[in-house]
Design a protein around this motif. Structure first.
Motif, PDB file in Angstrom:
ATOM      1  N   VAL A  41       1.004  -1.252   0.051  1.00 14.86           N
ATOM      2  CA  VAL A  41       0.137  -0.073   0.117  1.00 14.86           C
ATOM      3  C   VAL A  41       0.877   1.514   0.000  1.00 14.86           C
ATOM      4  N   ARG A  42       1.924   1.134   0.772  1.00  9.72           N
ATOM      5  CA  ARG A  42       2.996   2.397   0.923  1.00  9.72           C
ATOM      6  C   ARG A  42       3.470   2.714  -0.537  1.00  9.72           C
ATOM      7  N   ARG A  43       3.765   1.546  -1.346  1.00  8.15           N
ATOM      8  CA  ARG A  43       4.386   1.703  -2.665  1.00  8.15           C
ATOM      9  C   ARG A  43       3.236   2.635  -3.708  1.00  8.15           C
ATOM     10  N   ILE A  44       1.996   1.931  -3.492  1.00  3.07           N
ATOM     11  CA  ILE A  44       0.936   2.454  -4.182  1.00  3.07           C
ATOM     12  C   ILE A  44       0.518   3.974  -3.861  1.00  3.07           C
ATOM     13  N   LEU A  45       0.511   4.250  -2.727  1.00  2.11           N
ATOM     14  CA  LEU A  45       0.352   5.550  -2.356  1.00  2.11           C
ATOM     15  C   LEU A  45       1.379   6.487  -2.859  1.00  2.11           C
ATOM     16  N   ARG A  46       2.705   5.827  -2.899  1.00  6.36           N
ATOM     17  CA  ARG A  46       3.837   6.693  -3.078  1.00  6.36           C
ATOM     18  C   ARG A  46       3.602   7.237  -4.675  1.00  6.36           C
ATOM     19  N   VAL A  47       3.296   6.256  -5.363  1.00  8.98           N
ATOM     20  CA  VAL A  47       3.144   6.674  -6.878  1.00  8.98           C
ATOM     21  C   VAL A  47       2.126   7.365  -7.074  1.00  8.98           C
ATOM     22  N   LYS A  48       0.977   7.485  -6.429  1.00 12.39           N
ATOM     23  CA  LYS A  48      -0.034   8.541  -6.499  1.00 12.39           C
ATOM     24  C   LYS A  48       0.522   9.897  -6.002  1.00 12.39           C
ATOM     25  N   VAL A  49       1.259  10.034  -4.751  1.00  8.08           N
ATOM     26  CA  VAL A  49       1.732  11.230  -4.392  1.00  8.08           C
ATOM     27  C   VAL A  49       2.390  11.635  -5.634  1.00  8.08           C
ATOM     28  N   LEU A  50       3.416  11.007  -6.098  1.00  9.30           N
ATOM     29  CA  LEU A  50       4.476  11.489  -7.065  1.00  9.30           C
ATOM     30  C   LEU A  50       3.644  11.922  -8.239  1.00  9.30           C
ATOM     31  N   ALA A  51       2.784  11.275  -8.652  1.00  6.89           N
ATOM     32  CA  ALA A  51       2.097  11.380  -9.838  1.00  6.89           C
ATOM     33  C   ALA A  51       1.031  12.629  -9.669  1.00  6.89           C
ATOM     34  N   GLY A  52       0.977  13.207  -8.655  1.00  8.34           N
ATOM     35  CA  GLY A  52       0.108  14.196  -8.380  1.00  8.34           C
ATOM     36  C   GLY A  52      -1.499  13.944  -8.351  1.00  8.34           C
ATOM     37  N   THR A  53      -1.663  12.559  -7.973  1.00  2.29           N
ATOM     38  CA  THR A  53      -2.982  12.223  -8.116  1.00  2.29           C
ATOM     39  C   THR A  53      -3.847  13.214  -6.959  1.00  2.29           C
ATOM     40  N   PHE A  54      -3.348  13.376  -5.920  1.00  4.00           N
ATOM     41  CA  PHE A  54      -4.136  13.867  -4.902  1.00  4.00           C
ATOM     42  C   PHE A  54      -4.614  15.454  -5.230  1.00  4.00           C
ATOM     43  N   GLU A  55      -3.568  15.980  -5.990  1.00  6.15           N
ATOM     44  CA  GLU A  55      -3.932  17.512  -6.332  1.00  6.15           C
ATOM     45  C   GLU A  55      -4.628  17.764  -7.533  1.00  6.15           C
ATOM     46  N   ALA A  56      -4.600  16.619  -8.550  1.00  6.54           N
ATOM     47  CA  ALA A  56      -4.915  16.817  -9.810  1.00  6.54           C
ATOM     48  C   ALA A  56      -6.647  16.976  -9.847  1.00  6.54           C
ATOM     49  N   GLY A  57      -7.054  16.509  -8.999  1.00  7.99           N
ATOM     50  CA  GLY A  57      -8.573  16.828  -9.031  1.00  7.99           C
ATOM     51  C   GLY A  57      -9.408  15.967  -9.770  1.00  7.99           C
ATOM     52  N   ARG A  58     -10.728  16.212 -10.169  1.00  2.00           N
ATOM     53  CA  ARG A  58     -11.655  15.302 -11.047  1.00  2.00           C
ATOM     54  C   ARG A  58     -10.943  15.347 -12.496  1.00  2.00           C
ATOM     55  N   PRO A  59     -10.910  14.013 -13.014  1.00  7.71           N
ATOM     56  CA  PRO A  59     -10.151  14.146 -14.457  1.00  7.71           C
ATOM     57  C   PRO A  59     -10.623  15.115 -15.318  1.00  7.71           C
ATOM     58  N   SER A  60     -11.834  15.543 -15.528  1.00  8.66           N
ATOM     59  CA  SER A  60     -12.147  16.755 -16.471  1.00  8.66           C
ATOM     60  C   SER A  60     -11.573  17.940 -16.035  1.00  8.66           C
ATOM     61  N   SER A  61     -11.072  18.260 -14.804  1.00  4.52           N
ATOM     62  CA  SER A  61     -10.609  19.515 -14.218  1.00  4.52           C
ATOM     63  C   SER A  61      -9.014  19.631 -14.518  1.00  4.52           C
ATOM     64  N   ARG A  62      -8.417  18.599 -15.079  1.00  4.39           N
ATOM     65  CA  ARG A  62      -7.064  18.643 -15.178  1.00  4.39           C
ATOM     66  C   ARG A  62      -6.674  19.521 -16.279  1.00  4.39           C
ATOM     67  N   PRO A  63      -5.592  20.046 -16.067  1.00  2.91           N
ATOM     68  CA  PRO A  63      -5.125  20.910 -17.151  1.00  2.91           C
ATOM     69  C   PRO A  63      -5.061  20.553 -18.870  1.00  2.91           C
ATOM     70  N   THR A  64      -4.931  19.600 -19.104  1.00  3.20           N
ATOM     71  CA  THR A  64      -4.986  19.148 -20.284  1.00  3.20           C
ATOM     72  C   THR A  64      -6.082  18.102 -20.577  1.00  3.20           C
ATOM     73  N   ALA A  65      -6.953  17.720 -19.709  1.00  2.77           N
ATOM     74  CA  ALA A  65      -8.033  16.906 -19.824  1.00  2.77           C
ATOM     75  C   ALA A  65      -9.144  17.646 -20.683  1.00  2.77           C
ATOM     76  N   GLY A  66      -9.675  16.874 -21.845  1.00  2.00           N
ATOM     77  CA  GLY A  66     -10.668  17.665 -22.519  1.00  2.00           C
ATOM     78  C   GLY A  66     -10.135  18.468 -23.818  1.00  2.00           C
ATOM     79  N   LYS A  67      -8.772  18.561 -23.706  1.00  2.00           N
ATOM     80  CA  LYS A  67      -8.184  19.213 -24.999  1.00  2.00           C
ATOM     81  C   LYS A  67      -8.035  18.110 -26.015  1.00  2.00           C
ATOM     82  N   PHE A  68      -9.073  17.774 -26.572  1.00  2.00           N
ATOM     83  CA  PHE A  68      -9.382  16.774 -27.652  1.00  2.00           C
ATOM     84  C   PHE A  68      -8.663  17.119 -28.963  1.00  2.00           C
ATOM     85  N   ASP A  69      -8.404  18.328 -29.092  1.00  2.00           N
ATOM     86  CA  ASP A  69      -7.471  18.586 -30.554  1.00  2.00           C
ATOM     87  C   ASP A  69      -6.348  18.105 -30.306  1.00  2.00           C
TER      88      ASP A  69
END
Length: 816
Positions: free
Chosen positions: A374-402
């Motif tokens: 579990v520590r390894r999984i949480l570590r990856v999620k922290v390093l990947a910015g998962t906790f700060e990224a927010g809802r998928p559609s709110s992420r900086p490049t999400a929805g930029k289908f062009d």
């Protein structure tokens, strides 16, 4: 290392068996090199992970160990079960629609994410992450840029371009909100019969090593620079370890000494882990008899302890169920060996959760091992910015289908196509195609983007797709047409090679039809042993005195001596993806008569002289290829290829997954009819190639494909394949119809409601193999691989029965 491999390959059978008995699956980590990891432990990250871990319940912790396919779970489930991840398997998509538009992917991830973060207690909120096989672009998404498959990229010898491809793939993946790619594959393939050869950069570990780290940096961003910044996604290096050495059989057994495993098969892991890869996927395959998913000496001893890998390991598709003593729903042995997250598909994921929870509570999975995973999984999620990224559609490049199929990404792909082409023959300097010439473009693959893209292209197998399903793609024909007209010439498309006015030159585009994974495993390296229509076309053009250029699409080197003899020029294009214009950039001269680009590609795999040269690697004894690794002609350095030997050794070929095809049962099987059914023959594509079956309705009747010896279809069952039947209904059934399989037990599925083709029209019916496995059939000991039975009247023609990926659309375990 060559001497070790020589001894194994050349030894008499008894000596090989003795050596195999001596090979151990126990690794010795101290004999493996230390790595220089660019990504160092971050005390702030560790403190944050520890704080979360302390507040998590054991139920929360076990949930993080599960990744479940979206076809087996709903967003609502994540309100109760706080799972670590979801994935879309090869055939899974929003609304069960593999052609779902990009916004639907983002919408579905929003729903899963929202459910995962919904909590009413004080325990930590840990967002779910979504994994996908973005193996040559964001290849599940309609409109994405599809790059050449790895075998073609290996021919480029261009690590810098590989990094750009990784970054473009990540950007298009992130546009749908998905945050994790199961790539790169760093297999060092040693037997080209393997159906995943096209996923390998090279037979040479040095080429694989030169690419692996660059691809990881492209996907995740470089450590210390843009690591996991918006537009990048988590990388998963696969399949650990030795998957390229299984003797041409998917999910097989790599039997080599530890030094060969280390020095050949591990080459790509060293550079990818040093580049900061966050996850590693253990292989379905075995090493010296032990499944990798349960090999503690490698997963824990080498990967985690010796190499210092602090990310997490993610299982392959239900691979844990193949570990000794395990089932898909119960496998503490894999977790104890060092697997951190199960990848699960099927209806029993709650059973897997319950069993794992019970084992964690009882201590069968120790608290220390549970917390480490579990520590390894949480570590990856922290390093990947998962906790700060927010809802998928709110992420900086999400929805930029062009970003999907953007001009910039298409330009990268087009460059990769041009650099990956390998010129094997150019007698008479028929290439480049002259400015102002009248060119015939022929062959069944000339105007087929799906065929030039191969497997993992919208659908898992890359089948049942049309050009319109690639809205940002260009076929080879389209690219040729544009280039030829721009040079003042004329281009004509004719798949069968017919023409009104004799052309100056013909370009024939042909090759392997798409496949993925074990459906591509084959018994020999002969190209198309049972269908010679491509060479017939080449011969027809040659007989007419037309200079001919062969553009060959394939996921591996193949024995094509007859085809190469007929063609004046022969280009190995591998599987170039959606930018067919890259082929024309090299083949067609500009208006000034000079080549627009010279050939750049060099073989990353040795090309066979004979169809039985399955293992053909530069380090092997008696190395005798037709063209060695590194071979590739150019316009600047031409050469003439002499007539090639067309002798065929006495080895068998054919489709290993076909149960009945071209009028006969597969080798080792026979057709059997019993009861009130009459079997005759009729024609579909050839004389008497189709079964004509008439049930009289006076009692039960059955058609069966009976095996002379039991066959093992467990991997196909686990891999979400189906029994696929090509049929023509001449009269609707008057009673229930079933399809069954027998292995120890018999299981049947009602299919009357699935016979939906219009009367006297050909249709396809599919029944998932897991239906029979769920019914108790021993899929490892199949004695009757197909049974069709009814007591009513039924008139039906059957032209093919095979184990394959189901066509697009829903499939089920029964339709009356």
């Amino acid at each position: 290392m060559g001497l070790v491999l020589t001894t194994v390959a050349a030894a008499p059978l008894m000596a090989q068996q003795t050596m195999a008995q001596q090979l151990s699956p126990l690794a010795h980590p101290a004999q493996w090199p230390l790595l220089n990891l660019k990504r160092k432990p971050d005390p702030k990250v560790e403190a944050r992970v520890d704080a979360m871990l302390k507040r998590m319940s054991i139920e929360d912790k076990v949930g993080q160990l599960l990744q479940v396919d979206i076809a087996s779970i709903t967003p609502k489930d994540l309100e109760t079960y706080k799972l670590g991840s979801i994935l879309n398997g090869g055939n899974s998509a929003p609304n069960n629609d593999e052609l779902a538009p990009a916004p639907e992917w983002l919408k579905l991830f929003d729903a899963f994410y929202d459910a995962s973060v919904k909590r009413t207690d004080d325990r930590p909120v840990v967002p779910v992450i979504w994994g996908t096989d973005a193996v040559h672009g964001a290849n599940n998404i309609v409109g994405a840029t599809l790059f050449p498959h790895n075998i073609g990229l290996g021919a480029m010898r261009d690590p810098a371009l590989i990094k750009r491809i990784g970054a473009a793939t990540a950007a298009e993946t992130a546009a749908t909100g998905i945050d994790w790619s199961f790539a790169p594959t760093v297999a060092v393939v040693q037997d080209d019969r393997w159906g995943r050869t096209f996923e390998s950069y090279s037979e040479d570990p040095a080429i694989v090593a030169s690419y692996a780290g660059q691809m990881v940096e492209g996907i995740q961003g470089a450590v210390g620079a843009d690591f996991m910044k918006p537009g990048h996604v988590i990388s998963s290096v696969k399949h650990f370890l030795g998957d390229g050495g299984t003797g041409g059989r998917d999910q097989g057994d790599t039997r080599v000494p530890e030094a060969v495993l280390r020095d050949v098969h591990a080459a790509g892991y060293r550079t990818s882990l040093e580049a900061g890869a966050l996850t590693v996927m253990p292989s379905f395959s075995s090493w010296n008899g032990e499944k990798m998913t349960g090999n503690k000496s490698l997963l824990t001893g080498v990967l985690k302890e010796r190499w210092g890998f602090d990310g997490f390991t993610i299982g392959d598709w239900n691979a844990h169920g193949q570990v000794q003593g395990c089932t898909n729903e119960d496998c503490p042995a894999a977790i104890n060996a060092g697997l951190d997250m199960f990848m699960y598909s099927g209806p029993g994921w709650k059973q897997l959760y319950d069993n794992t929870l019970r084992e964690a509570k009882s201590g069968q999975i120790t608290p220390a091992r549970l917390d480490d995973a579990v520590r390894r999984i949480l570590r990856v999620k922290v390093l990947a910015g998962t906790f700060e990224a927010g809802r998928p559609s709110s992420r900086p490049t999400a929805g930029k289908f062009d970003l999907l199929g953007s001009p910039e990404h298409r330009a990268i792909a087009r460059q990769a196509v041009a650099e990956s082409l390998v010129l094997l023959k150019n007698n008479g300097s028929v290439l480049p195609l002259k400015a102002g010439a009248n060119i015939l473009v022929a062959g069944r693959a000339a105007d087929d983007i799906g065929m030039q893209s191969g497997g993992w292209s919208i659908t898992w197998q890359g089948t049942d797709v049309r050009n319109k399903d690639f809205p940002n793609g260009q076929s080879i024909w389209s690219g040729m047409d544009q280039a030829i007209r721009a040079a003042g010439g004329k281009a004509t498309l004719s798949a069968d090679g017919s023409y009104a006015a004799k052309p100056d030159v013909a370009v024939v585009v042909f090759g392997e039809t798409p496949y993925a994974e074990f459906t591509g495993d084959r018994p020999t390296l002969e190209y198309s042993p049972e269908d010679k229509s491509d060479i017939a076309l080449l011969k027809k053009l040659k007989a007419a005195g037309i200079p001919t250029v062969a553009v060959f699409l394939s996921g591996r080197p193949l024995w094509v001596n007859p085809e190469m003899n007929v063609a004046d020029a022969f280009v190995a294009a591998f599987l170039p993806g959606t930018e067919g214009g890259g082929v024309a950039d090299v083949l067609v001269a500009a208006k000034n008569g000079r080549p627009q680009r010279d050939f750049h590609g060099k073989l990353s795999f040795s090309w066979p002289k004979r169809l039985d040269q399955y293992v053909l690697n530069r380090r092997d004894p008696n190395y005798d290829p037709l063209f060695p690794i590194g071979y590739g002609l150019t316009y600047a350095a031409p050469a003439t290829v002499a007539t090639l030997d067309e002798t065929r050794p006495a080895v068998t070929g054919g489709d290993q997954n076909a149960l009945f095809t071209r009028g006969r049962a597969a080798a080792g099987a026979r057709l059997e009819t019993t009861g009130a059914v009459l079997l005759t023959r009729t024609d579909r594509n050839a004389q008497e190639d189709t079964l004509r079956l008439a049930w009289s309705g006076t009692g039960k009747g059955r058609l069966a494909v009976e095996q002379a010896m039991p066959i093992d279809v467990s991997r196909e069952s686990n891999g979400q394949l189906s029994i696929v039947v090509d049929y023509r209904l001449r009269a609707k059934p008057t009673g229930p119809v079933t399809i069954g399989m027998e292995g120890g037990k018999t299981a049947t599925v009602p299919v009357g409601g699935a016979l939906t083709a219009a009367a006297n029209s050909w249709g396809t019916m599919a029944v998932p193999l897991h239906c029979f496995a769920d019914g108790g059939v021993d899929m490892k000991k199949m004695t009757r691989s197909f049974m069709m039975e009814t007591a009513g009247k039924l008139d039906i023609d059957i032209s093919g029965i095979r184990i394959a990926s189901a066509p697009p659309g829903p499939v089920s375990c029964g339709a009356n």
